[in-house]
Design a protein around this motif. Structure first.
Motif, PDB file in Angstrom:
ATOM      1  N   GLU A 299       0.831  -1.205   0.000  1.00 19.86           N
ATOM      2  CA  GLU A 299       0.000   0.000   0.000  1.00 19.86           C
ATOM      3  C   GLU A 299       0.867   1.257   0.000  1.00 19.86           C
ATOM      4  OE1 GLU A 299      -4.030  -1.530   2.291  1.00 19.86           O
ATOM      5  OE2 GLU A 299      -2.225  -1.118   3.475  1.00 19.86           O
ATOM      6  N   THR A 306       0.970   7.119  -6.523  1.00 17.86           N
ATOM      7  CA  THR A 306      -0.261   7.815  -6.890  1.00 17.86           C
ATOM      8  C   THR A 306      -0.284   9.257  -6.415  1.00 17.86           C
ATOM      9  OG1 THR A 306      -1.431   5.695  -6.645  1.00 17.86           O
ATOM     10  CG2 THR A 306      -2.784   7.671  -6.817  1.00 17.86           C
ATOM     11  N   PRO A 323     -12.003   8.945   2.347  1.00 23.80           N
ATOM     12  CA  PRO A 323     -12.539   7.875   1.492  1.00 23.80           C
ATOM     13  C   PRO A 323     -12.075   7.978   0.041  1.00 23.80           C
ATOM     14  CG  PRO A 323     -14.263   8.737   2.918  1.00 23.80           C
ATOM     15  CD  PRO A 323     -13.090   9.664   3.056  1.00 23.80           C
ATOM     16  N   ILE A 324     -11.923   9.208  -0.444  1.00 27.43           N
ATOM     17  CA  ILE A 324     -11.438   9.391  -1.819  1.00 27.43           C
ATOM     18  C   ILE A 324     -10.003   8.879  -1.935  1.00 27.43           C
ATOM     19  CG2 ILE A 324     -10.812  11.143  -3.535  1.00 27.43           C
ATOM     20  CD1 ILE A 324     -13.190  12.805  -2.528  1.00 27.43           C
ATOM     21  N   ALA A 326      -8.525   6.632   0.059  1.00 27.59           N
ATOM     22  CA  ALA A 326      -8.503   5.177   0.248  1.00 27.59           C
ATOM     23  C   ALA A 326      -8.805   4.459  -1.056  1.00 27.59           C
ATOM     24  CB  ALA A 326      -9.503   4.782   1.335  1.00 27.59           C
ATOM     25  N   GLU A 327      -9.747   5.006  -1.814  1.00 27.40           N
ATOM     26  CA  GLU A 327     -10.088   4.397  -3.102  1.00 27.40           C
ATOM     27  C   GLU A 327      -8.983   4.638  -4.128  1.00 27.40           C
ATOM     28  OE1 GLU A 327     -13.638   4.501  -6.489  1.00 27.40           O
ATOM     29  OE2 GLU A 327     -13.903   5.545  -4.570  1.00 27.40           O
ATOM     30  N   ALA A 328      -8.464   5.851  -4.178  1.00 27.57           N
ATOM     31  CA  ALA A 328      -7.420   6.180  -5.150  1.00 27.57           C
ATOM     32  C   ALA A 328      -6.159   5.359  -4.905  1.00 27.57           C
ATOM     33  CB  ALA A 328      -7.092   7.667  -5.085  1.00 27.57           C
ATOM     34  N   SER A 330      -6.165   2.400  -3.577  1.00 27.78           N
ATOM     35  CA  SER A 330      -6.539   0.968  -3.569  1.00 27.78           C
ATOM     36  C   SER A 330      -6.165   0.303  -2.240  1.00 27.78           C
ATOM     37  CB  SER A 330      -5.874   0.229  -4.737  1.00 27.78           C
ATOM     38  OG  SER A 330      -6.269   0.775  -5.964  1.00 27.78           O
ATOM     39  N   SER A 332      -6.886  -1.496   1.491  1.00 30.55           N
ATOM     40  CA  SER A 332      -7.735  -2.612   1.896  1.00 30.55           C
ATOM     41  C   SER A 332      -9.021  -2.100   2.529  1.00 30.55           C
ATOM     42  CB  SER A 332      -6.989  -3.495   2.891  1.00 30.55           C
ATOM     43  OG  SER A 332      -6.859  -2.825   4.134  1.00 30.55           O
ATOM     44  N   PRO A 333     -10.061  -2.944   2.610  1.00 31.88           N
ATOM     45  CA  PRO A 333     -11.334  -2.513   3.204  1.00 31.88           C
ATOM     46  C   PRO A 333     -11.183  -1.927   4.608  1.00 31.88           C
ATOM     47  CG  PRO A 333     -11.620  -4.600   2.083  1.00 31.88           C
ATOM     48  CD  PRO A 333     -10.153  -4.315   2.058  1.00 31.88           C
ATOM     49  N   ARG A 336     -11.179   1.920   4.833  1.00 33.81           N
ATOM     50  CA  ARG A 336     -12.284   2.733   4.330  1.00 33.81           C
ATOM     51  C   ARG A 336     -12.871   3.687   5.370  1.00 33.81           C
ATOM     52  NH1 ARG A 336     -12.413   1.469  -1.287  1.00 33.81           N
ATOM     53  NH2 ARG A 336     -10.603   0.087  -1.295  1.00 33.81           N
TER      54      ARG A 336
END
Length: 486
Positions: A299, A306, A323-324, A326-328, A330, A332-333, A336
């Motif tokens: 990560e 990124t 949250p943006i 965490a998604e960008a 990638s 882990s859940p 989130r």
């Protein structure tokens, strides 16, 4: 007032040059500054009471709840940086605190008297101030500087970041309306017309009596070379130590609150935490309880790849919600619901971007053998980026704090603070409220303190005769003669 959309404004000035010729740009700036001079001349003899009335009016123009919300919402829409709730808090907190400081100070007539030295100090205006303001605080910083300038009975012309122009223009409208409401010239506060280009900003720097720059280091350097007296501030990159004596949960709570405020847009936001080995695992656990997520090696690689593009921060990801990110990234859940993201690092320097300022909810974590090693790690981080600005420590051992203050090249050492809420002034901090923090000669700044209204004053010294203070030659040269001879 009709204002072009942000994307249009950015295109019009993206190369930083004026679409007008140099003569037209200079004429435009001269007209704005001319109006400021007329307004300032009519305000220059104002009493302290009238001056403070003007300062209150400017403060209320942004502190007013509906205005604070409107400017905050506009800032997020225009710049994409930070979040509305925290921007409202920032605008009201900074404005309230700055007003407190300003109303407690004297800026008209005699402001200081030293009878022993026979010196009386009289405050005088500087004239017209040119203020360059950043996209990270397009509403709060212009008002903060305007309050200080007006406290000195000056006029001010603001050159905002093109990205935040609409926000700054709205804040200026509010200030001008309040000035008119109390019977003062609106032109005491102005904004350069769009598009604000490098040429226009440079022309403003050359036409005013003092330049105050908060924002890019390019603007700071250009201000210092403009030929006009200038005050610029340095880049941040705050490292914070957690030593073995710290209250770990309290430290973690403060670091989280400071780190996540306005999505880390502040130059005083923690960028690295350096934890001594004796409490490393416990401190990480405390930071996780406070809302942090510790990233694994894979990560970490994704974050670095990124958040930076071609060696520069990714404009689309700085100051964005967790949250943006965490998604960008990638992640882990488990990430989130995190408030911020911790990444373990050991390297410092250009090859290790995590060691620099991130303007994002990413916190670099360093493990130190002991306090001495932690101090050296902080020194290396600051030498890479942020030297002169500030650092923090969470400790119960004041000897550690005093050692940092004595040995490291920073203007501010904060002890047991949520750094963002103490560095630029706080109700539990003796530092003055400001949005512009000098970093001394370590970052080629002309001030090594928090910008205040005193920086917007000329001082006349009335000097009278005192009893002669002339020591003997023996008193002055005696130690030298005794050791080295005549």
């Amino acid at each position: 007032m009709t204002i072009a959309p942000a994307e249009t404004r950015e295109r019009r000035s993206e190369d930083g040059r004026s679409t007008e010729g140099p003569d037209e740009t200079k004429a435009m700036v001269a007209a704005v500054v001319g109006r400021a001079r007329v307004a300032q001349e009519s305000f220059a003899e104002a009493s302290q009471e009238r001056t403070d009335e003007a300062v209150r009016a400017l403060a209320w123009s942004l502190y007013k709840p509906e205005h604070a919300r409107e400017v905050a919402e506009l800032a997020v829409i225009d710049t994409g940086l930070g979040n509305v709730a925290d921007k409202i808090t920032k605008k009201q907190r900074k404005t309230f605190g700055t007003l407190r400081d300003l109303l407690r100070g004297k800026s008209v007539g005699i402001i200081e008297e030293d009878r022993e030295k026979g010196i009386v100090k009289y405050a005088k205006p500087m004239g017209v101030i040119g203020a360059v303001t950043p996209s990270t605080n397009p509403g709060a910083t212009p008002v903060n500087k305007a309050m200080m300038a007006i406290k000195g009975r000056n006029a001010i012309v603001i050159a905002p970041s093109p990205l935040g122009y609409r926000t700054t223009a709205r804040a200026v409208e509010f200030m001008r309306a309040e000035l008119a409401r109390i019977g003062l010239p609106q032109d005491l506060v102005q904004i350069l017309p769009e598009p604000v280009t490098k040429d226009a900003t440079q022309a403003l720097m050359g036409a005013v009596d003092l330049v105050v720059v908060t924002g890019s280091q390019d603007n700071v350097r250009r201000a210092y070379s403009s030929g006009t007296p200038a005050i610029g501030v340095g880049a941040g990159n705050v490292p914070v130590i957690i030593d073995e004596s710290a209250d770990l949960d309290e430290a973690a709570r403060k670091i989280c609150a400071s780190k996540i405020f306005d999505n880390s847009t502040s130059c005083s936001s923690e960028n690295a935490v350096v934890i001594v080995d004796a409490v490393y695992d416990q401190a990480i656990a405390a930071l996780e309880r406070a809302g942090g997520y510790l990233c694994d090696v894979a990560e970490k690689e994704r974050i670095v790849g990124t958040l930076w593009r071609n060696g520069k921060l990714n404009r689309d990801l700085i100051a964005r919600d967790a949250p943006i990110l965490a998604e960008a990234f990638s992640l882990s859940p488990g990430a989130r619901d995190a408030a911020f993201f911790m990444v373990e690092e050991s390297g410092i320097g250009k090859a290790y971007p995590l060691s620099g300022e991130k303007l994002a909810l990413v916190l670099a974590v360093y493990r130190a053998r002991d306090f001495a090693d932690a101090k050296e790690t902080v020194r290396r981080i600051l030498d890479h980026q942020g030297r002169g600005h500030s650092l923090g420590i969470h400790t119960r051992d004041m000897d550690h704090a005093r050692e940092l203050a004595e040995d490291l090249d920073v203007v501010r050492v904060l002890v047991n603070f949520a750094h963002t809420f103490g560095n630029g002034g706080g109700f539990d901090s003796g530092l003055g409220f400001t949005l512009s923090m000098g970093c001394g000669s370590w970052q080629k700044n002309s001030i090594s303190w928090n910008l205040s209204y005193r920086d917007f004053l000329n001082i006349t010294h009335l000097v009278t005769v005192i009893p002669e203070d002339r020591p003997s030659e023996e008193e002055l040269f005696g130690p030298h003669w005794a050791r080295y001879g005549h």
